[in-house]
Design an enzyme around this catalytic site. Structure first.
Site, PDB file in Angstrom:
ATOM      1  N   ARG A  56       0.842  -1.200   0.000  1.00 29.25           N
ATOM      2  CA  ARG A  56       0.000   0.000   0.000  1.00 29.25           C
ATOM      3  C   ARG A  56       0.878   1.251   0.000  1.00 29.25           C
ATOM      4  O   ARG A  56       0.555   2.245  -0.661  1.00 29.25           O
ATOM      5  CB  ARG A  56      -0.930  -0.001   1.214  1.00 29.25           C
ATOM      6  CG  ARG A  56      -2.015  -1.063   1.147  1.00 29.25           C
ATOM      7  CD  ARG A  56      -2.975  -0.968   2.318  1.00 29.25           C
ATOM      8  NE  ARG A  56      -3.787   0.235   2.253  1.00 29.25           N
ATOM      9  CZ  ARG A  56      -4.541   0.689   3.251  1.00 29.25           C
ATOM     10  NH1 ARG A  56      -4.542   0.049   4.418  1.00 29.25           N
ATOM     11  NH2 ARG A  56      -5.263   1.783   3.109  1.00 29.25           N
ATOM     12  N   CYS A  98      -1.045   5.756   9.274  1.00 35.43           N
ATOM     13  CA  CYS A  98      -1.410   4.462   8.699  1.00 35.43           C
ATOM     14  C   CYS A  98      -2.567   4.711   7.742  1.00 35.43           C
ATOM     15  O   CYS A  98      -2.556   5.692   7.016  1.00 35.43           O
ATOM     16  CB  CYS A  98      -1.781   3.470   9.801  1.00 35.43           C
ATOM     17  SG  CYS A  98      -3.121   4.045  10.870  1.00 35.43           S
TER      18      CYS A  98
END
Length: 275
Positions: free
Chosen positions: A172, A230
């Site tokens: 990601r 995050c």
């Protein structure tokens, strides 16, 4: 105080004269809450707290899990029996993300003594109970601002002047995949540091020295401020917890990538390098 506690130490503390308040924060990303799992079996006396509704505000421009309204959070904590003068232990199913979110919020709002059960419910081998606990109401009143928080501009600045760690999976970070947010990639200048590197195969945290070595290799050598983000401020809290175990203070960008990526005016970097 150590930020984590072992299952054996918790079992001992629960039989002592001043047992801690125990909160069950079991949670799954994108699924229904796990209150039913809690009601089937939980650590004796533990109270269930729902991450999506009690540890976060409504999803929106500030991200999927923005800071909760302090009043809502305070009511949830008092209903769970939390008071400022009583230790708190939080746990989840074992991954540690949700428990770390509760740990971080309690610290941010001024609770002086909160720890995460290392390894979560999966590490607990003591007795369990079913149903719902009904503790006496606590007296905790949140006082936000006791630990550092980053907003989007602060995260962007820290990526240039200090160390900003990205706690998401490496794919990601690189932008190879993005299953949740508008676009893949990372904040320019951020360093990839997946939370999976903080724990052993058992799901328990690596020893403090190993964590310190890991973060030093990523640039957290004491020479600059450290921040973490995050996807939505949940696994990032786990990274802040790991840093605390290693003795390294760090700020959390709560909005994280879910906020950053919503703003088309924010730059996005891709690939394995920070820039």
């Amino acid at each position: 105080m150590n930020a984590i506690i072992s299952a054996s130490r918790l079992a001992s503390d629960l039989t002592g004269p001043n047992p801690p308040v125990v909160l069950d924060i079991r949670w799954q990303l994108g699924g229904p809450n796990l209150r039913r799992s809690y009601e089937e079996a939980h650590i004796p006396g533990a109270v269930y707290v729902d991450l999506d509704t009690e540890l976060a505000g409504p999803a929106g421009a500030a991200g999927r899990h923005p800071l909760p309204d302090p009043e809502v959070f305070g009511e949830a904590m008092r209903a769970a029996g939390v008071s400022e003068d009583r230790d708190v232990v939080v746990y989840d199913g074992g991954l540690g993300w949700a428990a770390a979110r509760a740990w971080w919020l309690l610290r941010w709002t001024g609770h002086p003594s909160v720890r995460v059960l290392d390894g979560g419910f999966a590490a607990w081998s003591g007795p369990v109970e079913s149903g719902r606990a009904a503790p006496a109401a606590g007296t905790f009143v949140p006082a936000p601002g006791k630990v550092s928080v980053l907003d989007a501009d602060g995260a962007a600045a820290l990526a240039r002047t200090g160390l900003l760690l990205d706690a998401r999976a490496a794919e990601r970070y690189r932008g190879d995949v993005e299953p949740i947010d508008r676009v893949g990639g990372h904040i320019p200048g951020a360093v990839s540091a997946p939370t999976t590197g903080n724990v052993a195969e058992s799901g328990r945290f690596l020893p403090a020295g190993e964590l310190a070595d890991r973060f030093a290799s990523l640039g957290a050598d004491g020479s600059s401020e450290v921040g973490v983000y995050c996807g939505s401020g949940v696994s990032g809290a786990h990274e802040v917890l790991a840093l605390a175990v290693a003795g390294i203070p760090a700020a959390l960008y709560v909005g994280s990538w879910s906020e950053w990526s919503r703003d088309e005016g924010r730059p996005v970097a891709t690939g394995p390098d920070p820039q």
